[in-house]
Enzyme design. Structure first.
Site, PDB file in Angstrom:
ATOM      1  N   ARG A  88      29.395  30.435  46.271  1.00  0.00           N
ATOM      2  CA  ARG A  88      29.866  29.260  45.519  1.00  0.00           C
ATOM      3  C   ARG A  88      29.350  27.959  46.132  1.00  0.00           C
ATOM      4  O   ARG A  88      29.161  26.967  45.433  1.00  0.00           O
ATOM      5  CB  ARG A  88      31.389  29.263  45.421  1.00  0.00           C
ATOM      6  CG  ARG A  88      31.922  30.522  44.731  1.00  0.00           C
ATOM      7  CD  ARG A  88      33.314  30.332  44.190  1.00  0.00           C
ATOM      8  NE  ARG A  88      33.995  31.597  44.043  1.00  0.00           N
ATOM      9  CZ  ARG A  88      33.855  32.448  43.026  1.00  0.00           C
ATOM     10  NH1 ARG A  88      33.030  32.160  42.049  1.00  0.00           N
ATOM     11  NH2 ARG A  88      34.522  33.576  42.981  1.00  0.00           N
ATOM     12  N   LYS A 139      34.917  38.571  37.323  1.00  0.00           N
ATOM     13  CA  LYS A 139      34.856  39.389  38.540  1.00  0.00           C
ATOM     14  C   LYS A 139      36.234  39.931  38.900  1.00  0.00           C
ATOM     15  O   LYS A 139      36.380  41.110  39.206  1.00  0.00           O
ATOM     16  CB  LYS A 139      34.299  38.503  39.668  1.00  0.00           C
ATOM     17  CG  LYS A 139      34.119  39.189  40.981  1.00  0.00           C
ATOM     18  CD  LYS A 139      33.027  38.510  41.789  1.00  0.00           C
ATOM     19  CE  LYS A 139      33.465  37.223  42.469  1.00  0.00           C
ATOM     20  NZ  LYS A 139      34.230  37.473  43.698  1.00  0.00           N
ATOM     21  N   ARG A 189      39.865  44.939  38.920  1.00  0.00           N
ATOM     22  CA  ARG A 189      41.131  45.574  38.541  1.00  0.00           C
ATOM     23  C   ARG A 189      40.910  46.658  37.492  1.00  0.00           C
ATOM     24  O   ARG A 189      41.532  47.727  37.546  1.00  0.00           O
ATOM     25  CB  ARG A 189      42.099  44.505  38.028  1.00  0.00           C
ATOM     26  CG  ARG A 189      42.609  43.629  39.183  1.00  0.00           C
ATOM     27  CD  ARG A 189      42.945  42.234  38.706  1.00  0.00           C
ATOM     28  NE  ARG A 189      43.591  41.437  39.736  1.00  0.00           N
ATOM     29  CZ  ARG A 189      42.940  40.722  40.671  1.00  0.00           C
ATOM     30  NH1 ARG A 189      41.612  40.747  40.731  1.00  0.00           N
ATOM     31  NH2 ARG A 189      43.609  40.004  41.541  1.00  0.00           N
ATOM     32  N   ASP A 222      38.844  28.964  43.388  1.00  0.00           N
ATOM     33  CA  ASP A 222      37.416  29.284  43.549  1.00  0.00           C
ATOM     34  C   ASP A 222      36.508  28.184  42.995  1.00  0.00           C
ATOM     35  O   ASP A 222      35.294  28.212  43.212  1.00  0.00           O
ATOM     36  CB  ASP A 222      37.102  30.616  42.857  1.00  0.00           C
ATOM     37  CG  ASP A 222      37.756  31.781  43.584  1.00  0.00           C
ATOM     38  OD1 ASP A 222      38.064  31.651  44.781  1.00  0.00           O
ATOM     39  OD2 ASP A 222      37.962  32.826  42.941  1.00  0.00           O
TER      40      ASP A 222
HETATM   41  C1  S3P Z   1      40.935  36.803  43.797  1.00  0.00           C
HETATM   42  C2  S3P Z   1      41.909  36.028  44.373  1.00  0.00           C
HETATM   43  C3  S3P Z   1      41.615  34.797  45.135  1.00  0.00           C
HETATM   44  C4  S3P Z   1      40.211  34.306  44.861  1.00  0.00           C
HETATM   45  C5  S3P Z   1      39.213  35.413  44.926  1.00  0.00           C
HETATM   46  C6  S3P Z   1      39.512  36.459  43.861  1.00  0.00           C
HETATM   47  C7  S3P Z   1      41.333  38.016  43.063  1.00  0.00           C
HETATM   48  O1  S3P Z   1      41.752  35.064  46.519  1.00  0.00           O
HETATM   49  O2  S3P Z   1      39.872  33.287  45.758  1.00  0.00           O
HETATM   50  O3  S3P Z   1      37.900  34.931  44.717  1.00  0.00           O
HETATM   51  O4  S3P Z   1      40.524  38.569  42.283  1.00  0.00           O
HETATM   52  O5  S3P Z   1      42.473  38.464  43.250  1.00  0.00           O
HETATM   53  P1  S3P Z   1      43.175  34.910  47.273  1.00  0.00           P
HETATM   54  O6  S3P Z   1      44.065  35.988  46.792  1.00  0.00           O
HETATM   55  O7  S3P Z   1      42.832  35.059  48.737  1.00  0.00           O
HETATM   56  O8  S3P Z   1      43.676  33.548  46.928  1.00  0.00           O
END
Ligand code: S3P
Length: 448
Positions: free
Chosen positions: A402, A23, A28, A328
């Protein structure tokens, strides 16, 4: 509202299964391909609603994003080719879509509005807005209900007047956050001056890897990243990339295999970027049956097949730099802790309170419903492993994908059928979760 009725497993989980495409990397790849010149191809795209939100947001800005069978074709508009969206961009449940888009939209010469669902509209946004404002961005939002000086969606990104640019930025974050880092780097592509971000420990580095592969002048040193566009031609070439499988989705299947006696589960083609492997490391420390079989690289990211089987689990201590690398997966790690011998302590994880739900509070409720002793700490949980069968439970996901999937995994080790309520949210990250568990041999009914 959909519920799952999960029956305790009476036979082993067996088989070899794929997981959705990663994901984080999906978001990105979509955003950066939209900023490239030419036609990019993103292969192996098997994503949930969150990634589709990003695709829809880019379409709303005039980018052609065509999703067909496991493949996305994006015709990039170039850095300066995005068009003003005609309506508010709905990010649904996806925090990554919203936070990364803030970085992308702040330097644009047009105005835009970002909205989200009830859960996303409660999540703190000042962590991105504040550094963006410091470099000249004009962003307004709604005051947070309980956190003074914080902002929530809807967010209005006013854009920059003709002839104005974002300036240089030095940002030292208090918490490791790939969303914040990525938003600042995206805004840095447009800035007049360098972007410097320092995290307490390194969070997932997919953005840095992708930008480097596209020739963006970026340097990294541990948890420090610096992007200096001086002398850069502001052109990124279109690319062809195959997405790895999602390590966060795979964690649920690895955990399920630990909890069901006699299981043998292989999850194929999973991304094993070291900034994402905290769960695998902790599981191994806990004694889990797990082998990581490297399978080369996909799109500059290491990939492996994961083979899992049950083995006696012992409690663990999880904190410090491991937390961002398992952020996560901490809910599903609770499922392992619930079945481990001894007391597991998770600390340094206050960030879990501002995820899709307050995951420390929701997981404490879920664990107790299954008969697992659990104490909530301000920044973590203390979990008493339960070696006798778990109690059959009725639990609510609180709209958190989750939490819903972790509860389903726990229910496999119950002494009777359990009901998990409010599970539509699972589609945000793992639409085929139930089908995959069924293919491995689990008995799960869906009730509408
Ligand atoms: C993510 C960064 C994390 C993660 C989220 C996905 C990402 O969040 O918990 O599910 O794709 O950059 P944080 O940047 O708030 O830690």
């Amino acid at each position: 509202m959909t519920s799952l009725i999960v029956h305790p497993s009476t036979r082993p989980l067996t088989g070899s299964v794929p997981v959705p495409s990663d994901k984080s990397i999906g978001h990105r790849a979509l955003m950066l391909s939209a900023l490239c010149h030419g036609k990019s191809r993103i292969r192996g795209f098997a994503a949930g609603d969150d990634n589709h939100r990003t695709a829809a947001a880019l379409r709303a800005m005039g980018v052609s994003v065509e999703v067909s069978h496991r493949e996305v074709i994006v015709v990039g508009a170039g850095l300066f080719g995005l068009r003003p969206p005609q309506a508010a961009i709905d990010c649904g449940n996806s925090g990554t879509t919203l936070r990364l888009l803030l970085g992308l939209l702040a330097p644009q010469p047009f105005r835009s509005t970002l909205v989200g669902d009830a859960s996303l509209s409660m999540r703190p946004m000042m962590r991105v807005v504040s550094p963006l404002r410091r470099r000249g961005a004009r962003i307004d939002g709604k005051p947070h209900a309980s956190r003074a000086h914080d902002l929530v969606a809807p967010l209005d990104v006013l854009g920059l007047p003709e002839g104005e640019y974002l300036g240089a930025l030095e940002h030292e974050g208090e918490v490791a956050s790939a969303q914040v880092k990525s938003a600042l780097l995206l805004s840095g592509l447009y800035a007049h001056g360098p972007t410097y971000v320092r995290e307490p420990t390194l969070s997932r580095d997919h953005t840095e890897r992708m930008l480097l592969s596209l020739g963006v002048p970026l340097e990294t040193m541990g948890p420090i990243v610096r992007l200096d566009p001086a002398g850069w031609n502001a052109q990124m070439p279109a690319f062809d990339l195959e997405l790895p499988g999602d390590a966060s989705a795979a964690a649920f299947l690895i955990a399920a295999a630990q909890l069901v006696p006699g299981s043998r589960v292989t999850v194929r083609g999973v991304g094993t970027n070291p900034t994402r492997t905290g769960f695998l490391e902790v599981s191994r420390d806990m004694g889990a049956g797990l082998v990581v079989e490297p399978r080369g690289e996909r799109g500059g990211e290491p990939v492996a097949d994961l083979h899992a089987w049950p083995a006696p689990l012992r409690a663990a201590r999880v904190g410090g730099e491991l937390v961002p690398r398992a952020v996560d997966e901490l809910p599903v790690l609770c499922a392992l802790a619930a079945r481990a011998y001894g007391q597991t302590r998770i600390s340094d994880a206050a960030e879990l309170r501002v995820k899709e739900s307050d995951r420390l509070a929701t997981m404490a409720v879920v664990l107790r419903a299954f008969g697992v002793g659990c104490e909530e700490l301000p920044d973590g949980l203390v979990i008493e492993g339960r070696t006798e069968p778990l109690l059959p439970a009725r639990v609510a996901s609180r709209g958190d994908h989750r939490v819903a999937m972790t509860a389903a995994v726990l229910a496999l080790a119950g002494s009777g059928p359990s009901t998990i309520e409010d599970v539509d949210c699972i589609a945000t990250s793992f639409p085929r979760f139930v089908g995959t568990l069924r293919a491995l041999g689990a008995r799960i009914d869906v009730a509408h």
